[in-house]
Design a protein around this motif. Structure first.
Motif, PDB file in Angstrom:
ATOM      1  N   LYS A  10      13.100  11.549  15.838  1.00 22.25           N
ATOM      2  CA  LYS A  10      12.760  10.131  16.044  1.00 22.25           C
ATOM      3  C   LYS A  10      12.026   9.538  14.844  1.00 22.25           C
ATOM      4  N   SER A  11      11.298  10.400  14.112  1.00 21.42           N
ATOM      5  CA  SER A  11      10.538   9.910  12.948  1.00 21.42           C
ATOM      6  C   SER A  11      11.460   9.335  11.865  1.00 21.42           C
ATOM      7  N   TYR A  12      12.724   9.762  11.837  1.00 19.11           N
ATOM      8  CA  TYR A  12      13.652   9.259  10.794  1.00 19.11           C
ATOM      9  C   TYR A  12      13.757   7.734  10.841  1.00 19.11           C
ATOM     10  N   TRP A  13      13.595   7.170  12.050  1.00 20.05           N
ATOM     11  CA  TRP A  13      13.750   5.713  12.181  1.00 20.05           C
ATOM     12  C   TRP A  13      12.557   4.949  11.614  1.00 20.05           C
ATOM     13  N   GLN A  14      11.496   5.685  11.255  1.00 17.12           N
ATOM     14  CA  GLN A  14      10.318   5.029  10.684  1.00 17.12           C
ATOM     15  C   GLN A  14      10.403   4.915   9.167  1.00 17.12           C
ATOM     16  N   THR A  15      11.411   5.495   8.537  1.00 19.47           N
ATOM     17  CA  THR A  15      11.445   5.535   7.078  1.00 19.47           C
ATOM     18  C   THR A  15      11.487   4.129   6.460  1.00 19.47           C
ATOM     19  N   PRO A  16      10.680   3.924   5.416  1.00 21.57           N
ATOM     20  CA  PRO A  16      10.724   2.635   4.716  1.00 21.57           C
ATOM     21  C   PRO A  16      12.078   2.358   4.048  1.00 21.57           C
ATOM     22  N   PHE A  17      12.881   3.407   3.841  1.00 21.58           N
ATOM     23  CA  PHE A  17      14.194   3.192   3.214  1.00 21.58           C
ATOM     24  C   PHE A  17      15.061   2.247   4.043  1.00 21.58           C
ATOM     25  N   LEU A  18      14.828   2.226   5.363  1.00 23.56           N
ATOM     26  CA  LEU A  18      15.632   1.324   6.201  1.00 23.56           C
ATOM     27  C   LEU A  18      15.393  -0.140   5.835  1.00 23.56           C
ATOM     28  N   GLN A  19      14.216  -0.408   5.248  1.00 21.45           N
ATOM     29  CA  GLN A  19      13.933  -1.776   4.792  1.00 21.45           C
ATOM     30  C   GLN A  19      14.515  -2.027   3.401  1.00 21.45           C
ATOM     31  N   GLN A  20      15.015  -0.974   2.771  1.00 20.94           N
ATOM     32  CA  GLN A  20      15.515  -1.120   1.397  1.00 20.94           C
ATOM     33  C   GLN A  20      17.003  -0.824   1.308  1.00 20.94           C
TER      34      GLN A  20
END
Lengths: 237, 237
Positions: free
Chosen positions: B114-124
Motif C-alpha cells: 500500500k505504501s507504493y501509492w504514497q510515492t511522490p513520483f505519482l505527482q511527477q
C-alpha cells in the motif's frame, strides 16, 4: 527470487542447506518461509528440484529434495552489446540472463565512454548472473565475454559466429528492412550504445556479415530494446 | 533525448526557443550543440520538425524550423499494470511511453504494498512521460489512469475496454495457452505485480473477459516483461 540457487557442495548430503546471508534474508524476511513449506531450488549448472523445508535457524535453512523439475531452455542467441553505463550494466546482465541468452559479449564502441570499463560491477558479474538465474528459475549461467577493441573483434571474432543457419542482426534505426519475428533458428544480435553505432561501425559490422535491420521508428534505450527484440525474435519459444 | 519537446507557446513566433534548464544542460553539455547544427524538435501533442540552431546563449537556444517530420504511430494497446515499487515505476512509465502505449492504467492488487501509492513520483508522472517521449521521438502523451481498488476496476471498468476486436490478455505463468504474436488488432494487456496476481485476482480477471496466457516458463520482472510482450505482440509494427 523464484528459485534458490545452491552450489553443488551444498547438496551433497541427504539434507541440503541454505547458508548465504542474502538468500536467508530474502526467504525469512520477504517470503516468511517456515518448516513444511515447499521451496524451488536449483543446483548451479545442474538440475532443479522442488524441496521441503525441514529446519529453519538464523544461520541456515535445511531442505529435503522432493522431486526434480525441468530447467527452462535457453534462447538460442548470442547477444553482443556495446558496454553500457555501470548502472545500466547490472540490469542489462540480470535481464539478459533472466530472458535466457546463451552467450553474451560486452563490446567497446566509439560512443562507449572509456570510464565504463573501470566499473567495479565488471568484477561482480557473477552476482548479477545469479540474480538473473534466480529470477528466471534457471540454473545454467550464460558464457560472458569482454572485448575492449571494436575492430579486432568485428574483423577477427564476429565472422566465426555467423553461418547461413545462424545469421547476425544489428538493430539499426536508419534502415528500411525490418527485423524478422518468430524465427525458428539461432542467431546473433548486436545492440549499439546510447547514441547508436557510428556509420563506420555499422559499415564494418555489415562488411563482416551482419544484417542491419530496423525495429521501427521509435528509438528505444539499450536495456529496453533487449527484451523487446527477444520478444519479437523468439515469439514461438 | 532524441527530440526536444517544446510547449506550443514556445513555438508561436518565427524563431522558437528552448529555455528549460534540463533541456539546455543536456544539449550544451552532452550533445555540445552549436549554431548551424540541426535539431529534432517536437511540439507537445502536435507535430515534429527538423530545426536549425540560430543562437546559443546560457539562458536559451533559438531555433528556426526547417521541415516537418513524421511522428511515430502509437501501439494500439492499453497497458494495465499492477502498481510497481517507486523506483521501478519511473522506468516503467518512461519505457512504456517510449514503446508507444496509447493508454496506461496503474492498478492496485493484493501483492502491491500500500505504501507504493504514497510515492511522490505519482505527482511527477508528466516528467517521466516527457522523458519517454523525448527518447522515442514522439510528441503525444498517453492517457494515464490510476485505480486503487482492484475489484471495482475489474468488475466495472475493465469489461468496457474489451470487445471481440479488442481482446484483453493477462500474462500468467501457470497456463498452457501461449500469448499470441504478430497480432494485427488492438488489445489490452494486463501485467501483475512482483510475485504475480493471486488466484482470486486471476479468476476475477478471467470472469470479466480476460484471457490468461503464457509467456513461456521463465519468470520475468514486470519492467522487463513489458517490452518483451510488446515486441512479441506487435512484431509487425
Amino acid at each position: 527470487m523464484n528459485i534458490v540457487l545452491l552450489d553443488p557442495r551444498q547438496t551433497e548430503s541427504e539434507y541440503w542447506s541454505i547458508s548465504s546471508k542474502r538468500q536467508l534474508e530474502h526467504l525469512q524476511q520477504h517470503l516468511e518461509i517456515t518448516v513444511g513449506d515447499t521451496l524451488k531450488v536449483g543446483i548451479r549448472e545442474g538440475k532443479r528440484y522442488l524441496t521441503e523445508i525441514v529446519e529453519v535457524t538464523e544461520q541456515a535453512i535445511k531442505l529435503k529434495p522432493l522431486k526434480e523439475e525441468s530447467v527452462p531452455a535457453k534462447l538460442p542467441v548470442t547477444l553482443i552489446v556495446a558496454m553500457p553505463r555501470p548502472k545500466v550494466l547490472r540490469r542489462l546482465i540480470m535481464d539478459s540472463v533472466t530472458l535466457g541468452v546463451e552467450k553474451m559479449i560486452l563490446l567497446h564502441s566509439y560512443r562507449v565512454d572509456k570510464s565504463y570499463w573501470q566499473t567495479p560491477f565488471l568484477q561482480q558479474l557473477d552476482h548479477y548472473v545469479t540474480l538473473g538465474l534466480e529470477q528466471a528459475g534457471d540454473t545454467v549461467a550464460p558464457q560472458i565475454e569482454i572485448h575492449k577493441r571494436f575492430k579486432p573483434f568485428v574483423e577477427d571474432v564476429l565472422p566465426g559466429l555467423i553461418t547461413a543457419e545462424r545469421p547476425a542482426y544489428v538493430a539499426h534505426p536508419y534502415v528500411e528492412q525490418p527485423m524478422p519475428f518468430a524465427i525458428d533458428h539461432p542467431c546473433t544480435i548486436v545492440i549499439g550504445p546510447e547514441g547508436g553505432f557510428i556509420p563506420y561501425e555499422i559499415d564494418l559490422l555489415i562488411k563482416n556479415g551482419c544484417q542491419a535491420l530496423s525495429l521501427g521508428n521509435r528509438i528505444i534505450r539499450t536495456e529496453t530494446v533487449i527484451p523487446y527484440v527477444f520478444g519479437r525474435l523468439f515469439s514461438t519459444c
